[in-house]
Motif scaffolding. Structure first.
Motif, PDB file in Angstrom:
ATOM      1  N   ARG A   1      -9.338   3.476 -10.037  1.00  0.00           N
ATOM      2  CA  ARG A   1      -9.017   2.057 -10.000  1.00  0.00           C
ATOM      3  C   ARG A   1      -7.551   1.814 -10.348  1.00  0.00           C
ATOM      4  O   ARG A   1      -6.860   1.043  -9.686  1.00  0.00           O
ATOM      5  CB  ARG A   1      -9.935   1.307 -10.966  1.00  0.00           C
ATOM      6  N   LEU A   2      -7.086   2.489 -11.378  1.00  0.00           N
ATOM      7  CA  LEU A   2      -5.691   2.322 -11.784  1.00  0.00           C
ATOM      8  C   LEU A   2      -4.745   2.886 -10.734  1.00  0.00           C
ATOM      9  O   LEU A   2      -3.611   2.426 -10.595  1.00  0.00           O
ATOM     10  CB  LEU A   2      -5.454   3.011 -13.127  1.00  0.00           C
ATOM     11  N   ASP A   3      -5.217   3.874  -9.989  1.00  0.00           N
ATOM     12  CA  ASP A   3      -4.402   4.479  -8.940  1.00  0.00           C
ATOM     13  C   ASP A   3      -4.111   3.482  -7.823  1.00  0.00           C
ATOM     14  O   ASP A   3      -3.136   3.625  -7.090  1.00  0.00           O
ATOM     15  CB  ASP A   3      -5.136   5.702  -8.383  1.00  0.00           C
ATOM     16  N   PHE A   4      -4.972   2.465  -7.694  1.00  0.00           N
ATOM     17  CA  PHE A   4      -4.806   1.490  -6.621  1.00  0.00           C
ATOM     18  C   PHE A   4      -4.032   0.254  -7.060  1.00  0.00           C
ATOM     19  O   PHE A   4      -4.148  -0.799  -6.438  1.00  0.00           O
ATOM     20  CB  PHE A   4      -6.178   1.075  -6.067  1.00  0.00           C
ATOM     21  N   THR A   5      -3.249   0.372  -8.115  1.00  0.00           N
ATOM     22  CA  THR A   5      -2.393  -0.738  -8.524  1.00  0.00           C
ATOM     23  C   THR A   5      -1.070  -0.729  -7.766  1.00  0.00           C
ATOM     24  O   THR A   5      -0.288  -1.677  -7.879  1.00  0.00           O
ATOM     25  CB  THR A   5      -2.122  -0.689 -10.040  1.00  0.00           C
ATOM     26  N   GLN A   6      -0.829   0.337  -6.997  1.00  0.00           N
ATOM     27  CA  GLN A   6       0.405   0.450  -6.222  1.00  0.00           C
ATOM     28  C   GLN A   6       0.114   0.199  -4.748  1.00  0.00           C
ATOM     29  O   GLN A   6      -0.796   0.811  -4.171  1.00  0.00           O
ATOM     30  CB  GLN A   6       1.014   1.846  -6.395  1.00  0.00           C
ATOM     31  N   ASN A   7       0.874  -0.697  -4.122  1.00  0.00           N
ATOM     32  CA  ASN A   7       0.635  -1.046  -2.721  1.00  0.00           C
ATOM     33  C   ASN A   7       0.748   0.152  -1.794  1.00  0.00           C
ATOM     34  O   ASN A   7      -0.014   0.281  -0.830  1.00  0.00           O
ATOM     35  CB  ASN A   7       1.613  -2.140  -2.273  1.00  0.00           C
ATOM     36  N   GLN A   8       1.702   1.045  -2.078  1.00  0.00           N
ATOM     37  CA  GLN A   8       1.876   2.191  -1.190  1.00  0.00           C
ATOM     38  C   GLN A   8       0.672   3.120  -1.231  1.00  0.00           C
ATOM     39  O   GLN A   8       0.344   3.774  -0.236  1.00  0.00           O
ATOM     40  CB  GLN A   8       3.155   2.965  -1.521  1.00  0.00           C
ATOM     41  N   ARG A   9      -0.009   3.167  -2.375  1.00  0.00           N
ATOM     42  CA  ARG A   9      -1.215   3.995  -2.485  1.00  0.00           C
ATOM     43  C   ARG A   9      -2.341   3.393  -1.649  1.00  0.00           C
ATOM     44  O   ARG A   9      -3.092   4.122  -1.004  1.00  0.00           O
ATOM     45  CB  ARG A   9      -1.642   4.095  -3.954  1.00  0.00           C
ATOM     46  N   VAL A  10      -2.414   2.068  -1.642  1.00  0.00           N
ATOM     47  CA  VAL A  10      -3.414   1.390  -0.825  1.00  0.00           C
ATOM     48  C   VAL A  10      -3.123   1.623   0.656  1.00  0.00           C
ATOM     49  O   VAL A  10      -4.021   1.950   1.439  1.00  0.00           O
ATOM     50  CB  VAL A  10      -3.450  -0.122  -1.135  1.00  0.00           C
ATOM     51  N   ASP A  11      -1.864   1.471   1.047  1.00  0.00           N
ATOM     52  CA  ASP A  11      -1.482   1.675   2.444  1.00  0.00           C
ATOM     53  C   ASP A  11      -1.830   3.093   2.904  1.00  0.00           C
ATOM     54  O   ASP A  11      -2.370   3.284   4.000  1.00  0.00           O
ATOM     55  CB  ASP A  11       0.023   1.437   2.623  1.00  0.00           C
ATOM     56  N   LEU A  12      -1.522   4.073   2.074  1.00  0.00           N
ATOM     57  CA  LEU A  12      -1.788   5.461   2.424  1.00  0.00           C
ATOM     58  C   LEU A  12      -3.283   5.714   2.546  1.00  0.00           C
ATOM     59  O   LEU A  12      -3.718   6.489   3.411  1.00  0.00           O
ATOM     60  CB  LEU A  12      -1.173   6.390   1.376  1.00  0.00           C
ATOM     61  N   THR A  13      -4.078   5.072   1.704  1.00  0.00           N
ATOM     62  CA  THR A  13      -5.527   5.259   1.753  1.00  0.00           C
ATOM     63  C   THR A  13      -6.091   4.773   3.082  1.00  0.00           C
ATOM     64  O   THR A  13      -6.956   5.422   3.684  1.00  0.00           O
ATOM     65  CB  THR A  13      -6.205   4.520   0.584  1.00  0.00           C
ATOM     66  N   TYR A  14      -5.601   3.625   3.566  1.00  0.00           N
ATOM     67  CA  TYR A  14      -6.045   3.139   4.874  1.00  0.00           C
ATOM     68  C   TYR A  14      -5.714   4.163   5.968  1.00  0.00           C
ATOM     69  O   TYR A  14      -6.547   4.475   6.820  1.00  0.00           O
ATOM     70  CB  TYR A  14      -5.396   1.795   5.191  1.00  0.00           C
ATOM     71  N   VAL A  15      -4.498   4.681   5.930  1.00  0.00           N
ATOM     72  CA  VAL A  15      -4.077   5.657   6.945  1.00  0.00           C
ATOM     73  C   VAL A  15      -4.952   6.905   6.888  1.00  0.00           C
ATOM     74  O   VAL A  15      -5.444   7.391   7.920  1.00  0.00           O
ATOM     75  CB  VAL A  15      -2.592   6.035   6.741  1.00  0.00           C
ATOM     76  N   GLU A  16      -5.177   7.419   5.695  1.00  0.00           N
ATOM     77  CA  GLU A  16      -5.920   8.672   5.559  1.00  0.00           C
ATOM     78  C   GLU A  16      -7.396   8.511   5.896  1.00  0.00           C
ATOM     79  O   GLU A  16      -7.989   9.365   6.556  1.00  0.00           O
ATOM     80  CB  GLU A  16      -5.730   9.226   4.147  1.00  0.00           C
ATOM     81  N   HIS A  17      -7.991   7.413   5.467  1.00  0.00           N
ATOM     82  CA  HIS A  17      -9.398   7.185   5.809  1.00  0.00           C
ATOM     83  C   HIS A  17      -9.578   7.074   7.319  1.00  0.00           C
ATOM     84  O   HIS A  17     -10.525   7.628   7.888  1.00  0.00           O
ATOM     85  CB  HIS A  17      -9.905   5.905   5.140  1.00  0.00           C
ATOM     86  N   HIS A  18      -8.674   6.344   7.944  1.00  0.00           N
ATOM     87  CA  HIS A  18      -8.756   6.174   9.398  1.00  0.00           C
ATOM     88  C   HIS A  18      -8.602   7.519  10.108  1.00  0.00           C
ATOM     89  O   HIS A  18      -9.345   7.829  11.061  1.00  0.00           O
ATOM     90  CB  HIS A  18      -7.674   5.196   9.856  1.00  0.00           C
TER      91      HIS A  18
END
Length: 232
Positions: free
Chosen positions: A167-184
């Motif tokens: 949860r704390l790892d997702f406080t950074q926007n770039q981490r969220v952006d990367l997660t979308y890319v990797e999941h896709h």
């Protein structure tokens, strides 16, 4: 401490145990902190009997320790143990990908890929809690899509132990952006039946969260939680 009212029918040792365990896992009760049975009884508005039973169970499971005449002490943040959970998670995720590639229908994979489109980012929230829940759901859906619900259950259990870190790892926007890319991309690889590429990406995806966990100290944890709450 915040009072937690339980309905009369819910005032049982089992439910006190469940809420206390949740509070420990979410770091609402801070690692290394002390709490007494009297304080817990006041918090939950119950007698000390269900508190004592819940505490005994939590102690047997390693969530806290009881020191005579001193009180209950919440377990310290154990980075070594967290890393062990990440090791187990990697093994479960890779097994899950093998099964998903074989048995998950293309329609389900296509739907999952669309849910993580990095261009439109559907379902994105400013809340790190919501993002973490979506991230967990992605991995559980892959496990269930492969038809092995035992793996999904084991993954859910591992998530219980590392949730606050993720949860704390997702406080950074770039981490969220990367997660979308990797999941896709993971979904795309599975649709192409390129399991090796999906596995390599999954390992890197999980390892990034693991590396974040390694950087945390108790002070950093407290500061990060405060920043996350102020944003959300």
């Amino acid at each position: 401490m915040t009072k937690r009212d339980l309905e009369p029918k819910m005032a049982s040792a089992k439910l006190v145990y469940q809420q206390l365990r949740h509070m420990i896992l979410e770091f609402e009760l801070y690692p290394g902190s002390r709490v007494t049975e009297t304080e817990l009884a006041e918090m939950f508005q119950v007698s000390r009997t269900p508190i004592r039973e819940a505490v005994q169970r939590l102690e047997s499971e390693g969530y806290l320790s009881v020191r005579p005449k001193q009180g209950c002490f919440i377990r310290d943040l154990d980075i070594t143990r967290l890393m062990q959970y990440y090791d187990v998670r990697v093994a479960l995720e890779l097994f899950s990908l093998d099964k998903a590639a074989l048995f998950m229908p293309d329609a389900q994979l296509e739907k999952l890929a669309a849910d993580w489109d990095p261009v439109t980012q559907p379902g994105r929230s400013k809340s790190s809690e919501d993002m973490e829940a979506r991230d967990e759901s992605f991995h559980i859906r892959l496990a269930e899509g492969g038809g092995n619900f035992a793996v999904a259950e084991y993954l859910a259990d591992v998530n219980n132990h590392i949730r606050v870190i993720r949860r704390l790892d997702f406080t950074q926007n770039q981490r969220v952006d990367l997660t979308y890319v990797e999941h896709h991309k993971i979904c795309t690889y599975l649709l192409e039946r390129d399991v090796a590429a999906a596995k390599n990406l999954m390992i890197g995806h999980v390892k990034r969260s693991e590396e974040f966990a390694k950087t945390l100290t108790l002070t950093q944890l407290a500061q990060t939680r405060i920043r996350a709450r102020s944003r959300g």
